[in-house]
Design a protein around this motif. Structure first.
Motif, mmCIF file in Angstrom:
data_model
loop_
_atom_site.group_PDB
_atom_site.id
_atom_site.type_symbol
_atom_site.label_atom_id
_atom_site.label_comp_id
_atom_site.label_asym_id
_atom_site.label_seq_id
_atom_site.Cartn_x
_atom_site.Cartn_y
_atom_site.Cartn_z
ATOM 1 N N SER A 269 9.605 6.404 -1.011
ATOM 2 C CA SER A 269 9.978 7.677 -0.388
ATOM 3 C C SER A 269 9.703 8.880 -1.285
ATOM 4 N N GLY A 270 9.248 8.626 -2.516
ATOM 5 C CA GLY A 270 8.919 9.728 -3.416
ATOM 6 C C GLY A 270 10.120 10.441 -3.999
ATOM 7 N N VAL A 271 11.213 9.716 -4.222
ATOM 8 C CA VAL A 271 12.395 10.335 -4.841
ATOM 9 C C VAL A 271 12.065 10.721 -6.273
ATOM 10 N N GLN A 272 12.334 11.968 -6.630
ATOM 11 C CA GLN A 272 12.110 12.446 -7.992
ATOM 12 C C GLN A 272 13.389 12.229 -8.802
ATOM 13 N N TYR A 273 13.616 10.993 -9.154
ATOM 14 C CA TYR A 273 14.885 10.611 -9.768
ATOM 15 C C TYR A 273 15.095 11.299 -11.116
ATOM 16 N N GLY A 274 14.028 11.464 -11.887
ATOM 17 C CA GLY A 274 14.167 12.098 -13.192
ATOM 18 C C GLY A 274 14.775 13.479 -13.094
ATOM 19 N N LYS A 275 14.336 14.238 -12.090
ATOM 20 C CA LYS A 275 14.881 15.583 -11.888
ATOM 21 C C LYS A 275 16.364 15.517 -11.530
ATOM 22 N N LEU A 276 16.728 14.526 -10.730
ATOM 23 C CA LEU A 276 18.119 14.405 -10.280
ATOM 24 C C LEU A 276 19.048 14.018 -11.424
ATOM 25 N N VAL A 277 18.635 13.041 -12.240
ATOM 26 C CA VAL A 277 19.527 12.579 -13.304
ATOM 27 C C VAL A 277 19.648 13.637 -14.396
ATOM 28 N N GLU A 278 18.587 14.375 -14.672
ATOM 29 C CA GLU A 278 18.684 15.428 -15.690
ATOM 30 C C GLU A 278 19.586 16.560 -15.215
ATOM 31 N N TYR A 279 19.558 16.833 -13.900
ATOM 32 C CA TYR A 279 20.472 17.855 -13.372
ATOM 33 C C TYR A 279 21.914 17.367 -13.449
ATOM 34 N N ALA A 280 22.133 16.075 -13.132
ATOM 35 C CA ALA A 280 23.482 15.520 -13.224
ATOM 36 C C ALA A 280 24.003 15.611 -14.652
ATOM 37 N N ARG A 281 23.135 15.359 -15.610
ATOM 38 C CA ARG A 281 23.560 15.434 -17.008
ATOM 39 C C ARG A 281 23.810 16.878 -17.438
ATOM 40 N N ALA A 282 23.057 17.804 -16.869
ATOM 41 C CA ALA A 282 23.316 19.219 -17.162
ATOM 42 C C ALA A 282 24.683 19.627 -16.611
ATOM 43 N N ARG A 283 25.029 19.110 -15.447
ATOM 44 C CA ARG A 283 26.361 19.396 -14.888
ATOM 45 C C ARG A 283 27.449 18.782 -15.770
ATOM 46 N N ILE A 284 27.218 17.560 -16.230
ATOM 47 C CA ILE A 284 28.186 16.913 -17.123
ATOM 48 C C ILE A 284 28.360 17.727 -18.405
ATOM 49 N N ALA A 285 27.242 18.214 -18.946
ATOM 50 C CA ALA A 285 27.303 19.002 -20.186
ATOM 51 C C ALA A 285 28.140 20.256 -20.009
ATOM 52 N N GLN A 286 28.105 20.834 -18.810
ATOM 53 C CA GLN A 286 28.860 22.062 -18.557
ATOM 54 C C GLN A 286 30.317 21.797 -18.229
ATOM 55 N N GLU A 287 30.596 20.693 -17.526
ATOM 56 C CA GLU A 287 31.904 20.555 -16.900
ATOM 57 C C GLU A 287 32.773 19.430 -17.439
ATOM 58 N N TYR A 288 32.193 18.504 -18.184
ATOM 59 C CA TYR A 288 32.981 17.350 -18.610
ATOM 60 C C TYR A 288 33.340 17.459 -20.092
ATOM 61 N N PRO A 289 34.620 17.385 -20.444
ATOM 62 C CA PRO A 289 35.030 17.494 -21.856
ATOM 63 C C PRO A 289 34.846 16.168 -22.590
ATOM 64 N N ARG A 290 33.711 16.018 -23.259
ATOM 65 C CA ARG A 290 33.473 14.804 -24.035
ATOM 66 C C ARG A 290 34.385 14.775 -25.261
#
Length: 442
Positions: A90-111
């Motif tokens: 189906s041509g899912v651009q998974y790399g773009k999706l996971v990097e965006y998810a990690r950018a959201r984690i970097a902003q919102e999740y207190p590691r």
């Protein structure tokens, strides 16, 4: 799913909806192959991403529904190898999706504090600055050459601190650094066929100086004038993959200014991980940002060195081969095969070397476990993947394991040592350099 505080191109609903949950990606996913857990498969992670994005739309301030530790854990365990993209119909651009998810984690999740401190140091204070990389490398060089490394390994203190696995994957530091070559121009041998700019990387300049020098020798021997722009910086791949998008954007801007596109035909890199990010620089900027057009033009000129040489054609003569035929196998670098869709070029170059036996590596398309900084952040999983990879490599009876990315080189070399396969691991370009050298009995 159209508004976001995260800079750069933002996934839309259609990007997520392309995944029809058919499951054809499952057998291609290294973590699913290890654990058989739906949550650690591409489609399982996408389902979790959609839930998070829907929650963000319902509560833009994310006060009511914060990111869960479970979501972060499953996203962290992804190698971002993008094998699922190759398998996906189906041509899912998974790399773009996971990097965006990690950018959201970097902003919102207190590691945890130590994790935040380490990430801040590596992505903000170290990788963007060549001089700091050189200082850190010199300290590691002292550790490795002074006897401290042998002492640390012999006393068992690394096991006590839980660092033995990570320390075993530590790259050997060069005695001289490639930083000394920045700003230089290397003339072609014979009539010039192309003028190229060489992207030298960041950590590679203190751990793979010999590889970078071999790359220049092979390029010049095949009629290329090689320019090494002096103001270049880290490509930003490690930061982008980890979700540190602002840091990736910052170094991207510096590289856009450092490479004057009109002065050469292509930008060449010998690192598949760098090349994949460089080819997608425009993903770091939104369409209305002034950098987008420049990043798009930059990306269009980036070529992996194997891709470039295969198209240009080898013109340099090969030296006389060794008395015994050499058997080689090739490990596909994920961000070359899946990120850049380059499969045949390195094989074409290997087959051009005379008197070489080439054996395909079983499951070559499956990640070796290096995956940027994955072998540091998810060490045990990385070692589990490496064990399977070395078993397949041993089955080929190859003398040499060839690959096309510095991270894969380090991982496979560690694997050859840990699993006692007695196989040497080289970059495609290192083998070409040996085969073309008059002074070397390769």
């Amino acid at each position: 799913m159209t508004t976001s505080p995260i800079p750069g191109l933002v996934p839309t609903y259609e990007d997520y909806a392309r995944c029809v949950h058919c499951g054809l990606c499952l057998n291609a996913c290294p973590t699913y192959r290890l654990w058989n857990l739906e949550a650690d498969s591409p489609r399982g992670r996408i389902r979790q991403m959609v839930s998070v994005e829907q929650a963000a739309q319902a509560d833009p301030l994310q006060k009511a529904i914060p990111l869960s530790a479970s979501f972060v854990d499953h996203i962290d365990k992804c190698l971002d190898c993008r094998a699922c993209e190759t398998a996906c119909p189906s041509g899912v651009q998974y790399g773009k999706l996971v990097e965006y998810a990690r950018a959201r984690i970097a902003q919102e999740y207190p590691r945890p504090f130590f994790s935040r401190l380490t990430r801040n140091f590596v992505f903000r204070q170290l990788l963007p600055y060549p001089k700091r990389i050189a200082v850190a490398a010199r300290l590691l060089h002292i550790y490795q050459r002074s006897g401290l490394q042998s002492l640390a390994r012999g006393t068992g203190i690394l096991n006590l601190l839980g660092l033995a696995g990570r320390e075993a994957l530590l790259p050997p530091i060069d005695s001289k650094f490639f930083f000394e070559q920045l700003g230089k121009v290397f003339p072609s041998v014979g009539p010039p066929r192309a003028r190229v700019a060489f992207f030298a990387g960041c950590v590679a300049q203190v751990t793979f100086t010999a590889l970078n020098e071999a790359t220049i020798r092979v390029l010049t021997a095949n009629g290329c004038e090689v320019v090494v722009p002096g103001a270049q910086r880290c490509c930003g791949a490690l930061a982008a993959h980890a979700g540190a998008r602002e840091e990736a954007r910052s170094v991207a801007r510096k590289n856009l200014a450092a490479f004057h596109l009109a002065e050469f035909d292509v930008i060449v890199t010998n690192a598949a991980g760098c090349g994949s990010t460089l080819k997608e620089y425009h993903h770091l900027f939104s369409h209305d940002e002034p950098e987008f057009a420049a990043a798009e033009a930059f990306s269009s000129k980036v070529r992996d060195v194997t891709e470039f040489l295969a198209k240009l054609g080898l013109s340099a003569p090969f030296a006389a081969p060794s008395a015994q035929r050499i058997r080689v196998t090739y490990q596909d670098s994920c961000h070359l095969l899946h990120g850049q869709r380059v499969r045949e070029a390195p094989r074409q170059l290997l087959r051009a070397i005379p008197d070489l036996d080439f054996a395909e590596l079983p499951y070559s398309e499956i990640c070796c476990g290096s995956a940027g900084s994955y072998n540091i952040t998810q060490t045990q999983t990385s070692l589990d993947l490496l064990a399977g990879k070395m078993q397949h490599a041993k089955s080929t009876n190859a003398d040499l394991i060839i690959t096309a990315n510095p991270g894969c080189l380090l991982q496979m070399r560690a694997g050859a040592a840990l699993h006692h396969t007695n196989q040497q691991v080289l970059h495609v370009i290192e083998l070409l350099d040996r085969a073309m050298s008059k002074d070397s009995k390769w």
